[in-house]
Each structure stands twice: as structure tokens, then as C-alpha cells.
Scaffold this motif. Structure first.
Motif, short mmCIF file in Angstrom:
data_model
loop_
_atom_site.label_atom_id
_atom_site.label_comp_id
_atom_site.label_asym_id
_atom_site.label_seq_id
_atom_site.Cartn_x
_atom_site.Cartn_y
_atom_site.Cartn_z
N ASN A 14 0.86 8.30 -0.44
CA ASN A 14 -0.12 8.25 -1.55
C ASN A 14 -0.71 6.86 -1.72
O ASN A 14 -1.83 6.71 -2.20
N ASP A 15 0.06 5.84 -1.29
CA ASP A 15 -0.45 4.47 -1.43
C ASP A 15 -1.35 4.08 -0.27
O ASP A 15 -1.56 2.88 -0.02
N THR B 271 -3.81 -2.99 1.16
CA THR B 271 -3.71 -3.38 -0.25
C THR B 271 -5.12 -3.78 -0.68
O THR B 271 -6.04 -3.78 0.13
#
Ligand code: SF4
Length: 211
Positions: A77-78, A100
Motif C-alpha cells: 500500500n505504501d 518516498t
């Protein structure tokens, strides 16, 4: 039994130039092949299109390329993508794309299994089956970079040697892979954006510092 052909990615530029000379080929052909291998990440000789068909066939007859392939993928999910890469001898290693907000990082492996047995680490329960070649570490970066661009339209910004294995116990190949990843004849990535993580092999940390 057919004799195993030499892996051309284990040859230096001077060694390729020597072979070209023996084939009565002009010297610049070696530079062209080297560029295909490390700048353009060619996975077949056939794909080296600025070489004659005859020369490509000769390369095919005399050498082999052993690119890694994606065997399996898990997406989180990240946005992290965890890859299982298959090697030419069917061993499997992991390489991960970690996006990120500020970085696009590839986490690469340096060994099949690991020489060490850190209690907290799943890889530590796997024996070390072999060290990765410099080309197999390089290939992880190439494949994960392609994944970053294909999925997030952003190329890799950082590389961490924090996957399977202790990088400093595969020192020569790790250093050679960093050369192919950072040199202008290779991928030309910034050395400042590469992190080599170690469980703490003191004498090799000093050597890495000196080198
Ligand atoms: S050195 Fe790294 S990969 Fe090896 S067991 Fe320790 S933490 Fe795991």
C-alpha cells in the motif's frame, strides 16, 4: 557436453579490445560493445544494432550474457515494490523499489543468502549460496530504475546495499558494481546517492574508506 561460454560482462574493456583485435575488428568496436553492456544495459548481442550482423553472431558464438529476470513481485500500500529476481543459475534474490515523497530508492542484494546470521534477519537464516556478480547487482539497479519510471514516472535517486547479504563480504564485486553504476561509461549515477550498509566488518569498512 557443450563448453560453457564466457560471461562477457566479466571481461574488462582491454580484454574485449584484445578479443576484437584477434577478430581483426577495429579497436573502437570494443568501446561500442562496452557501451552496450554498461551504458545501454543490453541483454542480447542481437540488440547491439550498431555492430554488423556478422560480429553480433560471432559474439553470440563466443560469449554469453546472464541478465537477471523478474520472477515475482509484491506491491504494498505504501507503493513499495518487492521483486524476486531469478539469476542465470536459478537462484533467487530480492530487490526492492522504495518510493518516498523525496526519494526513489532501490534496495539491492549483494549475496544469495548471507555469510552472517543476524538474529533479527530472515536472510540470516539462509546459508550463503554464492556472491552476486557485479553485473547481477548492476542489473537490479537497471530493473528497479525501469520500474520506478514505468510506475511512478520518476527515475531512481538513491541506491542502498541493504538487501540480502553482507556487501563487505563480497567486496570486489560490490566495488565493481558501484563503478558500473556511477561511471560515465556506465549509468552515471552520483556516488553520493549510494549507501553501502554493513553489519560491521571493521577491516573492510577501513578498506572501503581507503578505496
Ligand atoms: S548481514 Fe544483513 S542480510 Fe546478513 S544476516 Fe545480517 S542483517 Fe541479514
Amino acid at each position: 557436453m557443450e563448453e560453457q561460454k564466457q560471461d562477457i560482462r566479466k571481461m574488462s574493456l582491454p580484454q574485449i579490445a584484445e578479443w576484437m583485435q584477434a577478430q581483426k575488428q577495429p579497436a573502437f568496436r570494443a568501446k561500442q560493445v562496452y557501451e552496450w553492456l554498461w551504458k545501454k544495459s543490453a541483454t542480447t548481442f542481437e540488440g547491439m544494432t550498431n555492430l554488423s550482423k556478422e560480429l553480433r553472431d560471432k559474439l553470440e558464438q563466443n560469449f554469453e550474457l546472464r541478465p537477471i529476470t523478474i520472477y515475482n513481485q509484491q506491491r504494498s500500500n505504501d507503493r513499495t515494490i518487492k521483486n524476486a529476481f531469478k539469476l542465470y543459475d536459478s537462484h533467487v534474490i530480492e530487490g526492492v523499489l522504495i518510493p518516498t515523497d523525496t526519494r526513489m530508492t532501490a534496495c539491492v542484494s549483494s549475496q544469495v543468502g548471507c555469510s552472517l546470521t543476524c538474529k533479527f534477519c530472515a536472510t540470516g537464516r539462509l546459508e550463503r549460496l554464492r556472491n552476486l556478480d557485479a553485473s547481477e547487482i548492476y542489473d537490479q539497479v537497471v530493473q528497479i530504475n525501469k520500474q520506478a519510471i514505468d510506475n511512478y514516472d520518476i527515475p531512481l535517486s538513491n541506491i542502498v546495499y541493504m538487501g540480502m547479504g553482507e556487501p563487505l563480504l563480497n567486496y570486489a564485486n560490490v566495488l565493481q558494481s558501484i563503478h558500473y553504476i556511477t561511471s560515465p561509461e556506465g549509468l552515471g549515477m552520483s556516488p553520493q546517492r549510494i549507501t553501502v550498509s554493513t553489519a560491521g566488518i571493521a577491516k573492510m569498512i577501513k578498506k572501503l574508506g581507503d578505496d
